[in-house]
Design a protein around this motif. Structure first.
Motif, PDB file in Angstrom:
ATOM      1  N   LEU A   6       4.175   3.122  -3.050  1.00  0.00           N
ATOM      2  CA  LEU A   6       3.993   4.233  -3.990  1.00  0.00           C
ATOM      3  C   LEU A   6       4.390   5.563  -3.363  1.00  0.00           C
ATOM      4  CD1 LEU A   6       3.033   5.390  -6.692  1.00  0.00           C
ATOM      5  CD2 LEU A   6       0.712   5.446  -5.743  1.00  0.00           C
ATOM      6  N   THR A  45       1.497  -5.309  -8.142  1.00  0.00           N
ATOM      7  CA  THR A  45       2.554  -4.454  -7.600  1.00  0.00           C
ATOM      8  C   THR A  45       3.843  -4.598  -8.398  1.00  0.00           C
ATOM      9  OG1 THR A  45       1.630  -4.573  -5.364  1.00  0.00           O
ATOM     10  CG2 THR A  45       3.962  -4.009  -5.550  1.00  0.00           C
ATOM     11  N   ARG A  47      -2.608   0.293  -9.717  1.00  0.00           N
ATOM     12  CA  ARG A  47      -2.988   0.570  -8.328  1.00  0.00           C
ATOM     13  C   ARG A  47      -4.458   0.219  -8.075  1.00  0.00           C
ATOM     14  NH1 ARG A  47       0.143   0.901  -3.989  1.00  0.00           N
ATOM     15  NH2 ARG A  47      -1.085   2.526  -3.007  1.00  0.00           N
ATOM     16  N   PHE A  58      -5.674   3.354  -5.369  1.00  0.00           N
ATOM     17  CA  PHE A  58      -5.842   2.134  -4.585  1.00  0.00           C
ATOM     18  C   PHE A  58      -7.174   2.151  -3.834  1.00  0.00           C
ATOM     19  CE2 PHE A  58      -5.679   0.267  -0.370  1.00  0.00           C
ATOM     20  CZ  PHE A  58      -5.212  -1.025  -0.593  1.00  0.00           C
ATOM     21  N   ARG A 106       0.829  -1.212   0.000  1.00  0.00           N
ATOM     22  CA  ARG A 106       0.000   0.000   0.000  1.00  0.00           C
ATOM     23  C   ARG A 106       0.861   1.258   0.000  1.00  0.00           C
ATOM     24  NH1 ARG A 106      -5.163  -1.073   4.077  1.00  0.00           N
ATOM     25  NH2 ARG A 106      -5.382  -3.304   3.661  1.00  0.00           N
TER      26      ARG A 106
END
Length: 457
Positions: free
Chosen positions: A55, A115, A131, A80, A52
């Protein structure tokens, strides 16, 4: 006539053997297999949160390479959250129907591959799409965690277990943020995503090989009975739902209770602080404090260390209070409300030019966020048993709307010269969370289903 004590009677022999085994199991010392389950959840959460937050570590470099505005950065950081939040309800439904041993490694593999490809495929649109996919496949993760905690741990140990595996999100970020920052400085931002993606795929294999339900595991009968007698729902994953769809009555239950709305809204406010640290915090240090990647990676890890201390303190403190005779509501809500109060200290960061003081203010605030992070224990204590997955999904859906709102709102209200509006927004949201737990949640007790209330009336 058959002699009831005749040893040649196969039925009698089987019953006698089962009775003897049951007595032996109850009298034996309980095993501790549930500790391994807690460790497995911990490692999974570490990977979950690295995927998570990676990024945010790479974003300053990505923004320079792709020439992104702060609004575009906010949109990318929020991508996300769009799918993660939107799929919490379907994710909760899925958790009620697919065993964690199967569902978790499938989700792990898919979000880790998404990812990994973020480091392979460049471009603003491609990064947003990937994402979004990470959000899709991570959606069932925390409802799975919570269901496993409810199945594997008695009530008096549950907050400690939840606090322990939740601490994984902070330990991973505290220890590995400097590592990922160093990797980016050494090679490029692409390797931040490739490295975390590969680790996730490997762990999915380990999870499938090692996880079992209580009655199918190496836990002895005494441990299973200890969990069951203490309120653990050891057979919950074996019970198949009678209905294959969500009914209006189910939705009326999870959306029509003031108590549940109290924890939903409180979770939104709590996770808003978390999403600030997962998205804008490294950019704040680099662009508004003028730090390089290595130094910002080290300083960015300090609030996560503070949060780790907070979350470990929270679970142990809550279960200690419960064992000392404090009510379930006070034991669970006390650390949450105290933590949210501490989180309001964040506003002090906008009143000083000292980087050291900024880190102190934010570390205290994130310690408070960690202290308040046992909110899933309220889901375990309050959700209708048959609708646990749906309630957890709704809780996580509303809570994680903050993953959309926080990056976008902060990206829109901050200026090139000042981050103060972002800190003011975060403080205001935290105050709303305090009011929610105080005035909406009330007494902590399991909520009755819609039909049960009608029957009682």
């Amino acid at each position: 006539m058959t002699n009831p004590t005749n040893p040649t009677n196969p039925t009698q022999t089987t019953q006698t053997t089962q009775t003897a085994q049951a007595r032996a199991g109850v009298g034996a010392r309980a095993s501790r297999f549930r500790v391994l389950i807690a460790v497995m959840l911990f490692v999974t959460v570490v990977i979950n949160y690295l995927d998570r937050s990676n990024l945010s570590i790479a974003l300053p470099e990505i923004a320079r390479e792709l020439d992104l505005t702060t609004a575009q950065q906010g949109l990318l950081l929020s991508a996300f959250g769009w799918t993660y939040a939107a799929l919490q309800i379907p994710g909760g439904w899925l958790v009620d129907r697919v065993p964690p041993r199967v569902l978790y490694p499938v989700c792990l593999t898919l979000w880790s591959l998404a990812t990994l490809f973020m480091g392979v495929i460049g471009g603003f649109v491609a990064l947003i799409v990937l994402r979004l996919l990470v959000g899709v496949f991570e959606a069932p993760a925390y409802p799975i965690n919570s269901k496993i905690a409810t199945v594997w741990f008695p009530e008096r140990e549950r907050a400690t277990a939840i606090g322990f595996y939740t601490s994984g999100q902070f330990i991973g970020l505290a220890l590995l943020t400097p590592v990922l920052s160093w990797l980016q400085a050494l090679v490029s931002w692409h390797w931040v995503f490739i490295a975390t993606g590969v680790v996730g795929v490997l762990w999915a294999v380990v999870w499938y090989a090692g996880f079992r339900e209580p009655r199918d595991s190496r836990a002895n009968e005494a441990e299973v009975e200890l969990i069951r007698a203490g309120g653990g729902l050891v057979d919950a994953t074996r019970e198949r739902p009678q209905r294959a769809r969500i009914t209006r009555s189910d939705l009326a239950t999870v959306l029509g209770r003031r108590k549940l709305w109290g924890i939903y809204l409180g979770q939104f406010c709590l996770t808003s602080t978390l999403w600030f640290f997962l998205t804008w915090f490294p950019t704040y240090l680099v662009d508004y404090r003028g730090m390089d990647y290595i130094k910002s990676g080290f300083l960015a890890s300090l609030p996560f260390v503070a949060a780790l201390v907070g979350v470990l303190t929270s679970g142990v403190l809550s279960d200690f209070l419960l064992r000392r005779g404090v009510s379930l509501g006070a034991a669970r809500k006390g650390p949450i409300i105290a933590g949210l109060l501490l989180s309001t200290v964040m506003v002090g960061a906008s009143a000083t030019d000292s980087t050291a003081l900024v880190i102190v203010f934010l570390s205290v605030a994130f310690f408070g966020n960690g202290l308040a992070s046992i909110t899933w224990s309220l889901v375990s204590a309050m959700a209708p048993q048959r609708l646990f997955g749906l309630t957890g999904g709704m809780f996580n859906f509303i809570g994680n709307l903050s993953s959309i709102a926080t990056p976008i709102v902060i990206g829109m209200i901050i200026t090139d010269d000042s981050f103060a509006p972002g800190f003011a927004y975060m403080t205001g949201v935290t105050v709303v969370g305090i009011l929610s737990y105080v005035f909406l949640v009330g007494r902590v007790e399991r909520v009755a289903e819609h039909g049960e209330l009608k029957a009682t009336a």
